[in-house]
Design an enzyme around this catalytic site. Sequence first.
Site, PDB file in Angstrom:
ATOM      1  N   ASP A   1      10.598 -10.948   0.278  1.00  0.00           N
ATOM      2  CA  ASP A   1      10.923 -11.256   1.675  1.00  0.00           C
ATOM      3  C   ASP A   1      12.287 -11.940   1.667  1.00  0.00           C
ATOM      4  O   ASP A   1      12.514 -12.871   0.900  1.00  0.00           O
ATOM      5  CB  ASP A   1       9.849 -12.190   2.251  1.00  0.00           C
ATOM      6  CG  ASP A   1       9.942 -12.346   3.747  1.00  0.00           C
ATOM      7  OD1 ASP A   1      11.060 -12.571   4.258  1.00  0.00           O
ATOM      8  OD2 ASP A   1       8.896 -12.284   4.409  1.00  0.00           O
TER       9      ASP A   1
ATOM     10  N   HIS B   1       1.921  -4.236   6.419  1.00  0.00           N
ATOM     11  CA  HIS B   1       2.374  -4.942   5.224  1.00  0.00           C
ATOM     12  C   HIS B   1       1.508  -6.163   4.971  1.00  0.00           C
ATOM     13  O   HIS B   1       0.870  -6.675   5.881  1.00  0.00           O
ATOM     14  CB  HIS B   1       3.839  -5.357   5.330  1.00  0.00           C
ATOM     15  CG  HIS B   1       4.164  -6.268   6.476  1.00  0.00           C
ATOM     16  ND1 HIS B   1       4.240  -5.840   7.775  1.00  0.00           N
ATOM     17  CD2 HIS B   1       4.428  -7.599   6.511  1.00  0.00           C
ATOM     18  CE1 HIS B   1       4.556  -6.861   8.563  1.00  0.00           C
ATOM     19  NE2 HIS B   1       4.656  -7.940   7.811  1.00  0.00           N
TER      20      HIS B   1
ATOM     21  N   HIS C   1       1.599  -9.993   2.848  1.00  0.00           N
ATOM     22  CA  HIS C   1       2.421 -11.024   2.216  1.00  0.00           C
ATOM     23  C   HIS C   1       1.669 -11.553   1.004  1.00  0.00           C
ATOM     24  O   HIS C   1       0.496 -11.928   1.121  1.00  0.00           O
ATOM     25  CB  HIS C   1       2.650 -12.198   3.179  1.00  0.00           C
ATOM     26  CG  HIS C   1       3.374 -11.846   4.431  1.00  0.00           C
ATOM     27  ND1 HIS C   1       4.714 -12.081   4.596  1.00  0.00           N
ATOM     28  CD2 HIS C   1       2.938 -11.291   5.586  1.00  0.00           C
ATOM     29  CE1 HIS C   1       5.078 -11.699   5.812  1.00  0.00           C
ATOM     30  NE2 HIS C   1       4.017 -11.207   6.429  1.00  0.00           N
TER      31      HIS C   1
END
Length: 129
Positions: free
Chosen positions: A29, A93, A95
Site C-alpha cells: 500500500d 482487495h 489488507h
Amino acid sequence: MASIFSRIVTGEIPAHKIAETDDYLAFLDVFPIVRGHTLVIPKKEIDYLFDLDDELYVGLMRFARQIAPAIEKAVPCKRIGVSVIGLEVPHAHIHLIPMNSMADMNFNHKLKTTPEELADVAAQIRSFL
C-alpha cells in the site's frame, strides 16, 4: 474506467510488487498504516469481495495466506491482521497488516514513506517467499 488496481495490474501505474500469479497480485500500500501493509487483489476487476465466484475468492485467500508469513518475517510482529474494507477502491482487495496491537489497525493513521523505503520493505518481504 479501470480501477487504480487494474491499472497497476496492467503496468500503467507502478507498484512495489510482492508476488504475482496469473490471477492474483500482492503489492505494498503506498499509503500504509504500518510498515509492510500489503494489498492482495484478484487481477480480475470485481468491485465487491463477496461478488467473487467461489474459485476466485478461495484462490485469493490462499494467495494471501502464502504472502502473510513472508510479511511476518520481514516485519516482526505478533500476527498479520486481515481487513476488508473495500470502499476506497472499486476493486476487491484485502489488507494484510503487521500487528503488535489493535492500534496498528487504525486506518485513520497513515505513515509517511518514501519510494525508497517502500522498495526496501518490498524486497525484504520478497526475500522470505
